[in-house]
Design an enzyme around this catalytic site. Sequence first.
Site, PDB file in Angstrom:
ATOM      1  N   TYR A 144       0.863  -1.186   0.000  1.00 58.25           N
ATOM      2  CA  TYR A 144       0.000   0.000   0.000  1.00 58.25           C
ATOM      3  C   TYR A 144       0.895   1.231   0.000  1.00 58.25           C
ATOM      4  O   TYR A 144       1.823   1.324   0.813  1.00 58.25           O
ATOM      5  CB  TYR A 144      -0.890  -0.003   1.241  1.00 58.25           C
ATOM      6  CG  TYR A 144      -1.810   1.190   1.371  1.00 58.25           C
ATOM      7  CD1 TYR A 144      -1.584   2.158   2.348  1.00 58.25           C
ATOM      8  CD2 TYR A 144      -2.906   1.366   0.532  1.00 58.25           C
ATOM      9  CE1 TYR A 144      -2.419   3.261   2.479  1.00 58.25           C
ATOM     10  CE2 TYR A 144      -3.754   2.458   0.664  1.00 58.25           C
ATOM     11  CZ  TYR A 144      -3.502   3.396   1.650  1.00 58.25           C
ATOM     12  OH  TYR A 144      -4.331   4.490   1.772  1.00 58.25           O
ATOM     13  N   ASP A 239       9.356   2.626  -0.492  1.00 55.30           N
ATOM     14  CA  ASP A 239       8.322   3.332   0.279  1.00 55.30           C
ATOM     15  C   ASP A 239       8.599   3.055   1.759  1.00 55.30           C
ATOM     16  O   ASP A 239       8.239   2.006   2.281  1.00 55.30           O
ATOM     17  CB  ASP A 239       6.937   2.841  -0.134  1.00 55.30           C
ATOM     18  CG  ASP A 239       5.847   3.454   0.728  1.00 55.30           C
ATOM     19  OD1 ASP A 239       4.657   3.196   0.459  1.00 55.30           O
ATOM     20  OD2 ASP A 239       6.177   4.180   1.687  1.00 55.30           O
ATOM     21  N   LYS A 267       4.526   9.335   8.593  1.00 57.72           N
ATOM     22  CA  LYS A 267       4.407   8.825   9.952  1.00 57.72           C
ATOM     23  C   LYS A 267       5.461   9.397  10.905  1.00 57.72           C
ATOM     24  O   LYS A 267       5.376  10.546  11.325  1.00 57.72           O
ATOM     25  CB  LYS A 267       4.409   7.290   9.925  1.00 57.72           C
ATOM     26  CG  LYS A 267       3.231   6.730   9.091  1.00 57.72           C
ATOM     27  CD  LYS A 267       3.219   5.235   9.049  1.00 57.72           C
ATOM     28  CE  LYS A 267       2.274   4.711   8.000  1.00 57.72           C
ATOM     29  NZ  LYS A 267       0.867   4.766   8.416  1.00 57.72           N
TER      30      LYS A 267
HETATM   31  P1  KE4 Z   1      -0.749   8.285   4.414  1.00 61.80           P
HETATM   32  O1  KE4 Z   1      -1.234   9.008   3.176  1.00 61.80           O
HETATM   33  O2  KE4 Z   1      -1.862   7.476   5.085  1.00 61.80           O
HETATM   34  O3  KE4 Z   1      -0.019   9.231   5.391  1.00 61.80           O
HETATM   35  O4  KE4 Z   1       0.379   7.249   3.984  1.00 61.80           O
HETATM   36  C1  KE4 Z   1       0.064   6.287   3.019  1.00 61.80           C
HETATM   37  C2  KE4 Z   1       1.013   5.109   3.175  1.00 61.80           C
HETATM   38  C3  KE4 Z   1       2.055   4.982   2.275  1.00 61.80           C
HETATM   39  N1  KE4 Z   1       2.947   3.964   2.383  1.00 61.80           N
HETATM   40  C4  KE4 Z   1       2.844   3.051   3.378  1.00 61.80           C
HETATM   41  C5  KE4 Z   1       3.845   1.947   3.456  1.00 61.80           C
HETATM   42  C6  KE4 Z   1       1.792   3.136   4.326  1.00 61.80           C
HETATM   43  O5  KE4 Z   1       1.693   2.202   5.301  1.00 61.80           O
HETATM   44  C7  KE4 Z   1       0.863   4.188   4.229  1.00 61.80           C
HETATM   45  C8  KE4 Z   1      -0.303   4.329   5.191  1.00 61.80           C
HETATM   46  N2  KE4 Z   1      -0.449   3.278   6.150  1.00 61.80           N
HETATM   47  C9  KE4 Z   1      -1.795   3.053   6.614  1.00 61.80           C
HETATM   48  C10 KE4 Z   1      -1.743   1.881   7.612  1.00 61.80           C
HETATM   49  N3  KE4 Z   1      -1.504   0.652   6.967  1.00 61.80           N
HETATM   50  C11 KE4 Z   1      -2.387   4.275   7.216  1.00 61.80           C
HETATM   51  C12 KE4 Z   1      -3.658   4.032   7.987  1.00 61.80           C
HETATM   52  C13 KE4 Z   1      -4.869   4.612   7.269  1.00 61.80           C
HETATM   53  O6  KE4 Z   1      -5.003   4.383   6.042  1.00 61.80           O
HETATM   54  O7  KE4 Z   1      -5.684   5.265   7.974  1.00 61.80           O
END
Ligand code: KE4
Length: 428
Positions: A144, A239, A267
């Site tokens: 993701y 990533d 994060k």
């Molecule tokens: P954000 O746009 O949510 O800040 O980051 C996206 C993202 C990109 N790359 C990785 C490896 C990530 O894990 C994420 C976001 N992680 C999720 C949890 N698996 C965020 C939680 C959510 O979607 O509310």
Amino acid sequence: MIYKRSSALFAEAQKVIPGGVNSPVRAFKAVGGDPIFVKEAKGPYLYDEDGNRLIDYINSWGPMILGHAYPPVVNAVIDKAKKGTSFGMPTEIETQIAELAVGMVPNIDKIRFVNSGTEACMSAVRLARGYTGRDKIIKFAGCYHGHSDSFLIQAGSGAVTFGSPNSPGVTKGTAQDTLLARYNDLQNVADVIAANKGEIACVIIEPIAGNMGCIPPVNGFLEGLRTLCDADDILLIFDEVMTGFRLAKGGAQELTGVNADIVTFGKVIGGGLPVGAFAARSEIMNHLAPLGPVYQAGTLSGNPLAMAAGLAMLTELNTNSGVFKSLKDKTTYLHKGITKALQDQNVIHTINRIGSMISVHFAEDTVVDFDTAAKGNNDTFKKFFHGMLANGVYIAPSAFETWFITDALTYADLDETILAVQKVAKAL
Ligand code: KE4
């Protein structure tokens, strides 16, 4: 545990916010029941709206690596807010955190700050396309990278497939430029590259996957990706939104010794405020506007309030590098305790762990990719989730997520967590 107020708040929220949440995973759809509303948090603990104290293993999906309301971060934010929160003009603090990040992470000369991990990954892919002049990207089923159109593509059943959108609103035109491969399957990647020779701008990967549960790369996988990318002038994007500043000071590049061409962050880098970033060698980053032709922008990018939180967080991690060993030791202790608790009750399970990332899968086979992760017994996971919650332990409300350890956890907290697993395991 009583959740009356959380349920009442959820009912109100659903009237004015789609699904009552501002990010779908928070809605408990994968585990059932109403989501918990948090009133406040401190250290490793959440305090919900019904007065329950929960040991937190999500920590805002990673940022709270040193615990909630961590004083150096809170104080930095308070002090900065008094001087204004955002100007839309350059400020010194942006350079300070950029210099610190560039000093901590291998193989990057410049960094651009944005407001989320999604924005970081979306911008990194655009930069790779602009730098190479190529359109196609490879991503991995189960990884993701945020909700940008190019990433919301679900693998088909085939080893090599053109994606088809798995969200309405993603056009076929977009989907056709996203090629899918299987995590930990180097031959599969080689096949995709061979079938699209000279057309692929980048491979984007979570170097340690965290969005199908935690899945470490098998020996040689990342090194093999590096070789395949070099052979076809493809940029390798790590990533590190999850792994950056968590697995080591220098993230997965430091931990694995494999260098990416572009690295994305989120994060932890924001210390709990909205910060994402992407970084690379100067010859790549200099393609970005206003220096180069690849456009990328943001009103609140690098705003001083978020930068203050991020700078305080990175400063702590940079000066207290023993924290990464402490995090790893605590996660190892937890791993051993959970394993024994589940084995004592003959619960079929497998646990993946690397550094301070860990996930419990109720599956027989080792989980090495999305397909094996999907074989986990979700009914058992749902019981496990709600059982842990009833015992005051908050884990991810989905089997396709990773637990995030905070160094604020004491070994007494870990023992309390293991005791909860012992109780819950009896009912699985
Ligand atoms: P954000 O746009 O949510 O800040 O980051 C996206 C993202 C990109 N790359 C990785 C490896 C990530 O894990 C994420 C976001 N992680 C999720 C949890 N698996 C965020 C939680 C959510 O979607 O509310």
